[in-house]
Design a protein around this motif. Structure first.
Motif: not given
Length: 653
Positions: A503-507, A470-473, A352-362
């Motif tokens: 395999l593991a796809n990471l973003m 998402a499924q990958w590949p 699987a393709a794992t997408s990790i979106g970030m929001h930065f907070t201090r």
């Protein structure tokens, strides 16, 4: 000498006649004087009002006003120590966080078999005995190391048990015989155990090595959880005896774990990763750790930028009893923070393709008196065992490890070693398992004191993660992608054919470059607090700062002086009576020299000497006689050097 009687009379009059103001002899007179002269109108109206009803109404109104003032001032004080939260959002180039990646399986099972042979043998025997599971007779490699030579004996001392009923009768794994277990029963899975089918309850018994009557039976409603808990218990004991250098070789290298790497569209490799050994997860690798003094940043958000890696998991080399899931664990953290991947790590799926979106907070909180947080942790009486910036988790883990060393004489394997301590193992610390479970029970119930000692950090950074999978590949690209990856990394993988489940796809990327800064600010300042106090005093009592000073003077200073004066007079009177009692009966006082109360004197001002002599005398009192003159004062020889003739003739006559 001639003025001595006059001074005595003046002193007696002052002592006898009523005195007003701060020098009043009683508190009631002082309060009456204050009410007549104060600027607060309510107190004055209480004294000058005519009629009991009107005076009672003014008393109620004044007391109500005082109560409202006290209530409002208390509210103001409470609000003074409150804080308001402000959120600031700004768009700018952001530093990229550290990203730590670990394989869920800490060590290659093929390399660990020689150390875990006895433990695996006992586990397979338990599965066959309790559940009839058998994978056929396989040759189990015996370990040549000395810790496994005594491991079998210890497995017999702490075997898996199958509790048949609630009469504390259990089946021993080794002997197959039933025995009665003693001690407290702790259900590790749930507070509710399936009482309808007690045969499903699996557990193990731990006893105090110094006192065999002190035992605890730990049961599990799920056999899977019971076997895993029992396996991990012995697994940590074995790993604690293996040197760190050996464990690093048994785990995954950067070349084994990371197949491809890109950051901000540019290629990266293992030189951008820093290895650190985690006790429970083996070799982990941190991208952008900042150890070389350089921290990468990004100026563009979106999935096309940030960190993009493909991981090789190698599911076939997993320990079947230690882990039951496949994939990797990652954690996003600051460069100065310790990655508690076992507590807050995010699992990454294979194939699987794992997408990790970030929001930065201090975030920034106010310390005392606004909140109970700590700036650097220097005021916390717990040593930081992680050599990283303070956090609540670091404090809790360090506190538990300190208690473990003090109570059990050794350190728990999953946490760093304190100075002068060593990890627990069977040989040196045969009682450590029982001690550890007892101590952990107190820690969970907050009876160890760690939750009371440790505090939150006042400032911290946080990356809010949004994960999508998402499924990958894809099915159409699977063949050529796996073939290319196998060809590119053929030497690294020893020409081993890749499988997509390995395999593991990471973003990992910023969804936007908006930095959110959350800060606490004092809701009130000292100037605002004093202004609010003045407004409340003026609204309810028509009072000012001068009036407050007057209240302090009258009700504290003057009242205290009157009380102390009366106590001093009583003490003097008692002392004089005691002295007269020792010297004999006291002489009756001369009525001519004794003061008296004069009811005719109602003036508030003190009388002068002349007006005092004109006051009427009390009835049945003799007239005071003037003392005879002192004739020696008429001699004038000392005053004049020569005598006049006419005085000489008078003297002869």
């Amino acid at each position: 000498a001639a003025t001595a009687p006059g001074k005595k009379i003046t002193a007696r009059l002052k002592r006898t006649l009523p005195v007003r103001g701060p020098q009043a002899p009683t508190l009631s007179e002082l309060m009456r004087w204050y009410c007549l002269n104060t600027n607060t109108h309510g107190c004055r109206r209480i004294v000058v009002s005519r009629g009991r009803l009107r005076r009672l109404l003014w008393i109620l109104l004044t007391l109500s006003a005082v109560g409202l003032i006290l209530w409002q001032c208390a509210e103001l004080l409470m609000n003074y120590y409150s804080a308001s939260v402000s959120v600031t959002v700004q768009f700018q180039k952001l530093p990229f966080p550290a990203v730590t990646i670990c394989n869920i399986n800490p060590y290659k099972y093929s390399a660990m078999k020689e150390y875990l042979s006895e433990l695996d043998k006992e586990t397979k025997k338990a599965l066959e005995t309790f559940y009839g599971f058998s994978e056929g007779k396989s040759k189990v490699r015996r370990s040549v190391d000395d810790w496994n030579s005594t491991g079998s004996d210890f497995f017999q001392q702490i075997p898996l048990l199958k509790v048949e009923d609630f009469s504390r009768t259990a089946t021993d794994l080794h002997s197959g015989q039933k025995r009665r277990v003693e001690g407290s029963v702790f259900h590790k899975d749930s507070s509710i155990v399936n009482s309808g089918d007690s045969n499903d309850i699996i557990g193990f018994q731990l006893c105090d090595a110094n006192n065999s009557s002190e035992c605890a039976l730990y049961t599990f409603s799920s056999g899977v959880n019971a076997i895993q808990e029992w396996y991990k218990l012995h697994y940590m004991n074995i790993m604690a005896q293996i040197p760190l250098e050996t464990k690093e070789k048994l785990s995954y290298s950067a070349d084994d774990l990371i197949l491809t790497c890109f950051f901000d569209g540019l290629s990266c490799d293992k030189r951008h990763f820093t290895r650190f050994h985690h006790p429970l997860h083996g070799n982990c690798y941190t991208f952008n750790s900042g150890e070389n003094g350089t921290i990468l940043s990004t100026s563009t958000g979106g999935s096309e930028y940030g960190l993009h890696v493909v991981l090789y998991i190698d599911e076939a080399d997993y320990n079947p009893f230690l882990v039951t899931s496949t994939g990797a664990k990652i954690i996003v953290h600051d460069q100065n923070e310790y990655p508690f991947i076992e507590d807050i790590g995010t699992e990454i799926e294979t194939a699987a393709a794992t997408s990790i979106g970030m929001h930065f907070t201090r975030s920034r909180k106010l310390s005392k008196p606004y909140s109970d947080c700590t700036e650097t942790g220097a005021d916390i009486p717990v040593d930081n065992l992680y050599n990283k910036s303070y956090s609540l988790q670091i404090c809790l883990h360090s506190c538990f490890q300190k208690a473990m060393v003090e109570s059990c004489g050794c350190a728990q394997y999953a946490q760093p070693l304190p100075a002068g301590a060593e990890y627990c193992n069977y040989k040196k610390n045969p009682n450590w398992m029982y001690c550890y479970y007892r101590l952990h029970e107190k820690f969970v119930k907050e009876q160890l004191g760690c939750q009371q000692i440790c505090k939150d950090a006042c400032s911290f950074k946080e990356w809010a993660l949004t994960t999508s999978i998402a499924q990958w590949p894809s099915t159409v690209s699977e063949d050529w992608m796996l073939r290319v990856l196998s060809w590119d990394k053929g030497q690294k993988l020893n020409n081993k054919k890749l499988n997509k489940t390995d395999l593991a796809n990471l973003m990992v990327f910023y969804k936007d470059l908006n930095e959110r800064f959350i800060s606490e600010n004092p809701a009130n300042t000292l100037v605002i607090l004093l202004s609010n106090f003045g407004g409340q005093l003026g609204l309810w009592m028509s009072c000012s700062v001068v009036c407050v000073i007057e209240i302090v003077e009258v009700f504290l200073i003057d009242s205290l002086s009157i009380v102390l004066r009366r106590q001093w007079q009583r003490a003097k009177k008692w002392w004089s009576q005691r002295q007269r009692g020792g010297a004999g009966p006291a002489r009756p006082a001369d009525p001519e020299r004794q003061g008296h109360h004069n009811p005719a004197c109602l003036d508030e001002d003190l009388p002068t000497f002349t007006t005092a002599l004109r006051l009427p005398l009390p009835q049945d009192s003799p007239l005071p006689r003037t003392p005879p003159p002192n004739y020696s004062t008429l001699r004038l020889e000392a005053a004049f050097s020569e005598q006049l003739p006419d005085t000489l003739e008078l003297g002869r006559r």
